[in-house]
Write a protein that holds these residues in place. Structure first.
Motif, PDB file in Angstrom:
ATOM      1  N   SER A   9      -2.365  -6.635  10.747  1.00 57.48           N
ATOM      2  CA  SER A   9      -1.531  -5.952  11.734  1.00 57.48           C
ATOM      3  C   SER A   9      -0.206  -5.523  11.124  1.00 57.48           C
ATOM      4  N   LYS A  10       0.076  -6.050   9.903  1.00 56.47           N
ATOM      5  CA  LYS A  10       1.330  -5.748   9.238  1.00 56.47           C
ATOM      6  C   LYS A  10       1.175  -5.987   7.744  1.00 56.47           C
ATOM      7  N   ILE A  11       1.821  -5.148   6.934  1.00 56.61           N
ATOM      8  CA  ILE A  11       1.896  -5.399   5.501  1.00 56.61           C
ATOM      9  C   ILE A  11       3.352  -5.472   5.088  1.00 56.61           C
ATOM     10  N   ASP A  12       3.577  -6.075   3.947  1.00 59.72           N
ATOM     11  CA  ASP A  12       4.954  -6.285   3.499  1.00 59.72           C
ATOM     12  C   ASP A  12       5.626  -4.990   3.058  1.00 59.72           C
ATOM     13  N   ASN A  13       4.887  -4.201   2.265  1.00 60.54           N
ATOM     14  CA  ASN A  13       5.513  -3.057   1.619  1.00 60.54           C
ATOM     15  C   ASN A  13       4.672  -1.796   1.757  1.00 60.54           C
ATOM     16  N   LEU A  14       5.338  -0.705   2.097  1.00 67.54           N
ATOM     17  CA  LEU A  14       4.702   0.608   2.140  1.00 67.54           C
ATOM     18  C   LEU A  14       5.490   1.540   1.231  1.00 67.54           C
ATOM     19  N   ALA A  15       4.797   2.193   0.307  1.00 67.17           N
ATOM     20  CA  ALA A  15       5.464   3.062  -0.661  1.00 67.17           C
ATOM     21  C   ALA A  15       5.038   4.509  -0.487  1.00 67.17           C
ATOM     22  N   VAL A  16       5.962   5.424  -0.749  1.00 66.86           N
ATOM     23  CA  VAL A  16       5.606   6.829  -0.907  1.00 66.86           C
ATOM     24  C   VAL A  16       4.823   6.930  -2.206  1.00 66.86           C
ATOM     25  N   HIS A  17       3.591   7.412  -2.120  1.00 67.18           N
ATOM     26  CA  HIS A  17       2.696   7.428  -3.276  1.00 67.18           C
ATOM     27  C   HIS A  17       2.895   8.719  -4.070  1.00 67.18           C
ATOM     28  N   GLY A  18       3.692   8.618  -5.117  1.00 67.73           N
ATOM     29  CA  GLY A  18       3.939   9.791  -5.949  1.00 67.73           C
ATOM     30  C   GLY A  18       5.108  10.620  -5.452  1.00 67.73           C
ATOM     31  N   LEU A  19       6.290  10.022  -5.443  1.00 67.48           N
ATOM     32  CA  LEU A  19       7.505  10.765  -5.115  1.00 67.48           C
ATOM     33  C   LEU A  19       7.893  11.513  -6.394  1.00 67.48           C
ATOM     34  N   ASN A  20       7.252  12.663  -6.585  1.00 72.17           N
ATOM     35  CA  ASN A  20       7.325  13.366  -7.865  1.00 72.17           C
ATOM     36  C   ASN A  20       8.134  14.657  -7.828  1.00 72.17           C
ATOM     37  N   HIS A  80       9.282  15.984  -1.954  1.00 71.33           N
ATOM     38  CA  HIS A  80       8.787  14.669  -1.556  1.00 71.33           C
ATOM     39  C   HIS A  80       9.944  13.772  -1.131  1.00 71.33           C
ATOM     40  N   LEU A  81      11.033  13.824  -1.897  1.00 66.35           N
ATOM     41  CA  LEU A  81      12.202  13.018  -1.557  1.00 66.35           C
ATOM     42  C   LEU A  81      12.807  13.482  -0.241  1.00 66.35           C
ATOM     43  N   ASN A  82      12.899  14.802  -0.060  1.00 61.19           N
ATOM     44  CA  ASN A  82      13.446  15.330   1.189  1.00 61.19           C
ATOM     45  C   ASN A  82      12.604  14.886   2.389  1.00 61.19           C
ATOM     46  N   TRP A  83      11.273  14.912   2.234  1.00 67.42           N
ATOM     47  CA  TRP A  83      10.377  14.458   3.299  1.00 67.42           C
ATOM     48  C   TRP A  83      10.633  12.993   3.636  1.00 67.42           C
ATOM     49  N   ALA A  84      10.836  12.182   2.600  1.00 64.64           N
ATOM     50  CA  ALA A  84      10.954  10.738   2.796  1.00 64.64           C
ATOM     51  C   ALA A  84      12.263  10.312   3.433  1.00 64.64           C
ATOM     52  N   ILE A  85      13.354  10.951   3.046  1.00 67.05           N
ATOM     53  CA  ILE A  85      14.658  10.437   3.517  1.00 67.05           C
ATOM     54  C   ILE A  85      15.307  11.292   4.592  1.00 67.05           C
ATOM     55  N   ASN A  86      14.853  12.543   4.750  1.00 66.36           N
ATOM     56  CA  ASN A  86      15.458  13.424   5.757  1.00 66.36           C
ATOM     57  C   ASN A  86      14.450  14.086   6.691  1.00 66.36           C
ATOM     58  N   GLY A  87      13.180  14.057   6.330  1.00 68.62           N
ATOM     59  CA  GLY A  87      12.166  14.762   7.112  1.00 68.62           C
ATOM     60  C   GLY A  87      11.285  13.845   7.925  1.00 68.62           C
ATOM     61  N   ASP A  88      10.038  14.263   8.091  1.00 67.00           N
ATOM     62  CA  ASP A  88       9.094  13.491   8.900  1.00 67.00           C
ATOM     63  C   ASP A  88       8.840  12.104   8.329  1.00 67.00           C
ATOM     64  N   SER A 121       0.848  -1.182   0.000  1.00 64.62           N
ATOM     65  CA  SER A 121       0.000   0.000   0.000  1.00 64.62           C
ATOM     66  C   SER A 121       0.884   1.232   0.000  1.00 64.62           C
ATOM     67  N   LYS A 122       0.259   2.400   0.019  1.00 66.58           N
ATOM     68  CA  LYS A 122       1.020   3.626  -0.189  1.00 66.58           C
ATOM     69  C   LYS A 122       0.542   4.727   0.746  1.00 66.58           C
ATOM     70  N   ILE A 123       1.417   5.703   0.923  1.00 60.50           N
ATOM     71  CA  ILE A 123       1.063   6.882   1.707  1.00 60.50           C
ATOM     72  C   ILE A 123       1.561   8.114   0.951  1.00 60.50           C
ATOM     73  N   LEU A 124       0.705   9.117   0.839  1.00 62.28           N
ATOM     74  CA  LEU A 124       1.101  10.344   0.136  1.00 62.28           C
ATOM     75  C   LEU A 124       2.196  11.068   0.913  1.00 62.28           C
ATOM     76  N   PRO A 125       3.142  11.694   0.218  1.00 60.20           N
ATOM     77  CA  PRO A 125       4.216  12.402   0.916  1.00 60.20           C
ATOM     78  C   PRO A 125       3.722  13.681   1.570  1.00 60.20           C
ATOM     79  N   GLY A 126       4.406  14.085   2.642  1.00 57.49           N
ATOM     80  CA  GLY A 126       4.148  15.382   3.259  1.00 57.49           C
ATOM     81  C   GLY A 126       3.509  15.355   4.622  1.00 57.49           C
ATOM     82  N   ALA A 127       3.025  14.206   5.059  1.00 57.18           N
ATOM     83  CA  ALA A 127       2.338  14.144   6.348  1.00 57.18           C
ATOM     84  C   ALA A 127       3.313  14.350   7.511  1.00 57.18           C
ATOM     85  N   GLU A 128       2.845  15.049   8.549  1.00 57.27           N
ATOM     86  CA  GLU A 128       3.614  15.119   9.787  1.00 57.27           C
ATOM     87  C   GLU A 128       3.548  13.764  10.473  1.00 57.27           C
ATOM     88  N   ILE A 129       4.446  13.545  11.422  1.00 55.93           N
ATOM     89  CA  ILE A 129       4.618  12.202  11.984  1.00 55.93           C
ATOM     90  C   ILE A 129       3.313  11.654  12.571  1.00 55.93           C
TER      91      ILE A 129
END
Length: 379
Positions: free
Chosen positions: A107-118, A122-130, A82-90
């Motif tokens: 209770s658990k899924i295998d994979n979670l993706a940033v939905h639309g790392l465009n 978005h990249l900064n949020w994913a690897i250095n931010g919240d 499944s996926k989560i849109l970028p930008g959310a606070e923690i």
């Protein structure tokens, strides 16, 4: 159920060559159940979904539960992405992940993706931010195994995301008729990063509704079969299939283990396709070198002329119109300016090695493709 081969999607998931995308089966609970059941019987073990696909997650969770009660469960269990849109606070992100799990009944899924790392943000949020803190929390709480991303962004951004070594898998636009990102995919696979192709059937050119010309050019293969085989032979981990009804998986059932290299006839037909397209385009063929950029008016010249190539060279007119008329209506998911932004300044002309009359071609593309925009399926 067929015994289906599997490939590693990252380091923790073994998935079938085809992935069931859940967006198109979200019209009803029964539609989802029938499609997931058919996917199981076809040998598919990987399901892809997202909160933005309407009720898809809830329908999917209920369908999985019902199938398991009926004794239908892939060996090793279902692999879910499944996926989560970028930008959310923690805290908001934590709430969203908990809701994803609740809708899926897991209770658990295998994979979670940033939905639309465009975008870069978005990249900064994913690897250095919240986002980085959020994904760390989700792993520590044993809610997800792997983190990845889907991207509709520029090639340079995708390369940067992959070189960060933060992600274990990615979903990219990889298509027979658009091979720009194929070198990136190959490199990711060499690095052990799983690669999922985003909808080769639909986003690859609406190949389930090909023109008669394309059908003729692809004989003795169906265009969609050839597109699937091309990506599987390249070693792409898995191809998403957006089925709305069980019969949409008929071709998948036949190709579920077709990962062998292209045979001589397949290679011959692919070369024939290219040759015929180039002949139709003649001196108006854009070879996508991108030397026309940057445009002083920010016109996305190569992308617009790619649509012209598809419409004229391969008669993918319906698809090209759909994409062209989505411009400016999809935010960071797609281009913002169409051919009308060209001011005919001529800045691009001396840089084009093919000596294309770019302003005239852009004008022609607009006249050919402009139409009433179509509504997207979900958000």
């Amino acid at each position: 159920m067929k015994e289906a081969m599997r490939r590693p999607l990252g380091s923790n998931s073994l998935v079938s060559l085809f992935t069931l995308g859940s967006m198109r089966a979200a019209s009803s609970q029964e539609a989802m159940y029938s499609v997931v059941k058919e996917a199981f019987q076809a040998g598919i073990n990987h399901l892809e979904t997202a909160p933005t696909y309407g009720p898809a997650e809830s329908f999917l969770g209920s369908s999985i539960k019902r199938l398991e009660q009926e004794g239908m469960k892939p060996e090793g269990g279902w692999v879910i992405t499944s996926k989560i849109l970028p930008g959310a606070e923690i805290k908001e992100g934590q709430r969203q992940i908990k809701k994803i799990l609740a809708r899926l009944g897991k209770s658990k899924i295998d994979n979670l993706a940033v939905h639309g790392l465009n975008l870069q943000e978005h990249l900064n949020w994913a690897i250095n931010g919240d986002g980085a803190e959020l994904f760390k929390w989700a792993k520590q709480e044993n809610m997800v195994n792997q983190i990845g991303f889907s991207s509709h962004g520029k090639t340079s951004l995708i390369k940067e995301a992959l070189s960060s070594h933060f992600f274990q898998f990615c979903s990219l636009h990889l298509h027979l008729f658009d091979q720009e990102r194929l070198p990136i995919a190959r490199e990711a696979l060499r690095e052990g990063i799983g690669v999922m192709a985003i909808s080769p059937a639909d986003k690859g050119g609406r190949l389930y509704e090909p023109s008669q010309t394309l059908l003729n050019d692809c004989e003795p293969f169906h265009p969609l079969e050839l597109a699937y085989r091309f990506l599987l032979a390249e070693g792409i981990t898995t191809l998403t299939v957006g089925a709305s009804k069980p019969s949409d998986l008929n071709l998948v059932k036949r190709l579920i283990n077709s990962a062998n290299p292209l045979n001589p006839l397949e290679n011959e037909v692919i070369e024939r396709l290219k040759s015929k397209a180039e002949k139709r385009l003649g001196e108006n063929l854009c070879k996508q070198c991108k030397k026309c950029l940057p445009c002083p008016n920010n016109v996305p010249i190569p992308e617009l002329l790619r649509l012209h190539n598809l419409a004229v060279g391969y008669e993918l007119v319906t698809f090209a119109k759909e994409r062209y008329n989505l411009i400016g209506r999809a935010g960071h998911w797609w281009e913002q300016l169409n051919s009308t932004a060209c001011k005919k300044c001529g800045d691009c002309l001396p840089r084009c090695p093919e000596h294309l009359s770019i302003p005239d071609l852009l004008e022609e593309t607009h006249k050919q493709l402009v139409d009433s925009p179509k509504r997207r399926l979900w958000g």
